[in-house]
Design a protein around this motif. Sequence first.
Motif, short mmCIF file in Angstrom:
data_model
loop_
_atom_site.label_atom_id
_atom_site.label_comp_id
_atom_site.label_asym_id
_atom_site.label_seq_id
_atom_site.Cartn_x
_atom_site.Cartn_y
_atom_site.Cartn_z
N ALA A 169 -11.31 -5.64 -1.56
CA ALA A 169 -10.19 -5.05 -2.07
C ALA A 169 -10.82 -4.22 -3.25
CB ALA A 169 -8.97 -5.88 -2.46
N THR B 187 -1.97 -5.16 -2.60
CA THR B 187 -3.29 -6.02 -2.77
C THR B 187 -3.18 -7.31 -2.79
OG1 THR B 187 -4.66 -3.98 -3.31
CG2 THR B 187 -5.57 -6.11 -3.50
N LEU C 89 -6.28 -4.57 3.91
CA LEU C 89 -6.80 -4.08 2.84
C LEU C 89 -7.10 -2.43 2.96
CD1 LEU C 89 -8.76 -6.80 1.22
CD2 LEU C 89 -6.73 -5.85 0.20
N THR D 183 -9.30 -7.90 5.86
CA THR D 183 -10.07 -6.46 5.50
C THR D 183 -9.24 -5.37 6.16
OG1 THR D 183 -12.15 -7.79 5.16
CG2 THR D 183 -12.17 -5.34 5.43
N ILE E 54 -4.07 -10.68 0.15
CA ILE E 54 -5.16 -11.53 -0.44
C ILE E 54 -4.47 -12.83 -0.25
CG2 ILE E 54 -6.59 -12.47 -2.17
CD1 ILE E 54 -7.18 -9.57 -2.80
N ARG F 113 -9.87 -0.36 -2.43
CA ARG F 113 -8.64 -0.01 -2.93
C ARG F 113 -8.84 0.61 -4.48
NH1 ARG F 113 -3.34 -2.80 -0.68
NH2 ARG F 113 -3.47 -2.31 1.33
#
Length: 181
Positions: free
Chosen positions: A176, A145, A137, A134, A149, A180
Amino acid sequence: GRGCRECGAVADRAARPFREFAMNAPQNSKENPSETRARLRRAARLAAVQALYQRDMEGTALPRLLDEFHQHRLGREIEGDTYADAEVPFFDDIVRGVDARSEEIDTALSEKLAEGWSLKRLDRTLLQVLRCGTYELIARADIPTGAIINEYVDVAKAFFDDREAKFANGVLDAVAKAVRT
């Protein structure tokens, strides 16, 4: 327990995936610079999860924690186990960033957990995986992204079975989408 002769740093259960990663990490002379950087960052992510787990369990002060990892873990040997070399500035950024932005990170995670779940209910190692992912992100727009992940799903697999890795994937994907957009 087994420890470093110089400082007493202990090679505990949480360190096992880091040692296994170090032993299995490809480090050949034909590796190109981007492959080398990816490998060093992968090790930094895994080490950051372990450092934050240690901090959570023992309450180790941040400067002492960073110093212990710099001096006695990253790329070092403890009782015959060689730890993976890591990109130290990247490791430091993750550990310091998770610490500095813990409230923001925990809020983002809590909002994406299923009803009836809380951060306190999560395994402490899994919680650190999610916190680190996190943080990246939220704070590391320079890293795609999908890469973040995927890397943290791999870190989760170093500690857990596929079930927990899939859980990490789902939570980080949801975070995300929220941070984002």
